[in-house]
Design a protein around this motif. Sequence first.
Motif, short mmCIF file in Angstrom:
data_model
loop_
_atom_site.label_atom_id
_atom_site.label_comp_id
_atom_site.label_asym_id
_atom_site.label_seq_id
_atom_site.Cartn_x
_atom_site.Cartn_y
_atom_site.Cartn_z
N ARG A 9 0.83 -1.19 0.00
CA ARG A 9 0.00 0.00 0.00
C ARG A 9 0.87 1.25 0.00
N THR A 10 0.42 2.29 -0.67
CA THR A 10 1.15 3.54 -0.72
C THR A 10 0.99 4.25 0.62
N ALA A 11 2.09 4.55 1.25
CA ALA A 11 2.08 5.20 2.55
C ALA A 11 3.05 6.37 2.52
N ALA A 12 2.95 7.24 3.53
CA ALA A 12 3.90 8.35 3.61
C ALA A 12 5.31 7.82 3.79
N LEU A 13 5.45 6.78 4.64
CA LEU A 13 6.75 6.17 4.89
C LEU A 13 6.55 4.70 5.18
N ARG A 14 7.41 3.87 4.57
CA ARG A 14 7.37 2.45 4.89
C ARG A 14 8.80 1.92 4.95
N LEU A 15 9.14 1.31 6.07
CA LEU A 15 10.41 0.62 6.23
C LEU A 15 10.12 -0.86 6.13
N ASP A 16 10.68 -1.49 5.12
CA ASP A 16 10.39 -2.89 4.81
C ASP A 16 11.60 -3.76 5.17
N ASP A 17 11.50 -4.44 6.31
CA ASP A 17 12.56 -5.34 6.77
C ASP A 17 13.93 -4.66 6.72
N VAL A 18 13.97 -3.43 7.22
CA VAL A 18 15.21 -2.66 7.23
C VAL A 18 16.10 -3.14 8.37
N ARG A 19 17.35 -3.38 8.05
CA ARG A 19 18.29 -3.88 9.05
C ARG A 19 19.54 -3.00 9.08
N PHE A 20 20.05 -2.82 10.30
CA PHE A 20 21.25 -2.00 10.47
C PHE A 20 21.93 -2.42 11.76
N ALA A 21 23.23 -2.67 11.67
CA ALA A 21 24.01 -3.09 12.84
C ALA A 21 24.90 -1.95 13.29
N HIS A 22 24.86 -1.67 14.59
CA HIS A 22 25.71 -0.62 15.16
C HIS A 22 26.28 -1.14 16.46
N ASP A 23 27.60 -1.19 16.53
CA ASP A 23 28.28 -1.79 17.67
C ASP A 23 27.76 -3.21 17.86
N ASP A 24 27.20 -3.49 19.02
CA ASP A 24 26.72 -4.85 19.29
C ASP A 24 25.21 -4.98 19.10
N LEU A 25 24.57 -3.93 18.59
CA LEU A 25 23.11 -3.95 18.45
C LEU A 25 22.72 -4.17 17.00
N ALA A 26 22.00 -5.25 16.75
CA ALA A 26 21.46 -5.54 15.42
C ALA A 26 20.02 -5.04 15.37
N MET A 27 19.77 -4.01 14.58
CA MET A 27 18.44 -3.40 14.52
C MET A 27 17.66 -3.94 13.34
N ARG A 28 16.34 -4.02 13.52
CA ARG A 28 15.45 -4.42 12.45
C ARG A 28 14.16 -3.63 12.58
N PHE A 29 13.77 -2.97 11.49
CA PHE A 29 12.60 -2.10 11.51
C PHE A 29 11.61 -2.48 10.41
N ASP A 30 10.38 -2.73 10.80
CA ASP A 30 9.25 -2.85 9.89
C ASP A 30 8.23 -1.84 10.36
N LEU A 31 7.93 -0.85 9.53
CA LEU A 31 7.07 0.24 9.98
C LEU A 31 6.34 0.85 8.79
N THR A 32 5.07 1.17 9.00
CA THR A 32 4.29 1.90 8.01
C THR A 32 3.65 3.11 8.69
N VAL A 33 3.86 4.27 8.10
CA VAL A 33 3.24 5.51 8.58
C VAL A 33 2.35 6.03 7.46
N GLU A 34 1.07 6.12 7.73
CA GLU A 34 0.12 6.52 6.70
C GLU A 34 0.17 8.03 6.46
N GLU A 35 -0.30 8.44 5.29
CA GLU A 35 -0.34 9.86 4.95
C GLU A 35 -1.21 10.62 5.95
#
Length: 251
Positions: A9-35
């Motif tokens: 779906r078209t949304a203002a912002l969508r993070l689709d299985d976004v992953r990012f590692a910083h130091d010892d923390l492995a981050m994972r974001f799935d998020l949808t923010v509607e218009e």
Amino acid sequence: MRAPVDPGRTAALRLDDVRFAHDDLAMRFDLTVEEGEWLALIGPSGAGKSTLLDIAAGFVAPDAGRVWIGGADVTDAAPAERPLTMVFQENNLFAHLDVFRNVALGIAPNLRLDAKQRRAVSEALERVGLAGFEKRRPAEMSGGERQRVALARAFLRGRPLLLLDEPFAALGPALRREMLALIETLRRARTDAPMTVLMVTHHPEDAVGHADRVAFLENGEIVVEGATDDILSDRTNAGVARYLGTTSSDR
């Protein structure tokens, strides 16, 4: 070449299985923010809230996953190419420029404005209650006034997505409420649709009366999200209860 269109779906912002590692923390974001939605991100320090904003804004490149804004894939787009604006805790005003020119940078980085643009800057300052402050320098203003300048610049840009990284953390409760009410007024004054807001805050009460939803982050992931009142009154999620200083026995 046109950017691919979001298959979901078209949304203002969508993070689709976004992953990012910083130091010892492995981050994972799935998020949808509607218009037109206002979403608040809360959670303990180091949970990944500001990193999530930095990934959305393009200041940090994810290790994996995709970032979509308004249905377009912006994962590899530079920050300036993304249809958003960001306001930081440090208001990023230039000390050597007066208020008028600090705001004008939002639409004319070279500060060469035509008559229409000059009127737009003046109107932006009037909307945030700073008419008559055009010639002042940031050092001559209070913290709340400097954040009004930053907001004027942000809304003058007219981008559909606004990211707030604790811009009012240094202000007292009364001034924070004033700034949040000002954002609400400005975003709803848009002629097309309300601006979408994604706000990081260490003050959960800031979400009350403004944010449509709250997402709680812990250890680099969004643990739970939902309607503001539901999340802030949740006693069943141990992480939320611990963060808010409540327990199931408080009921």
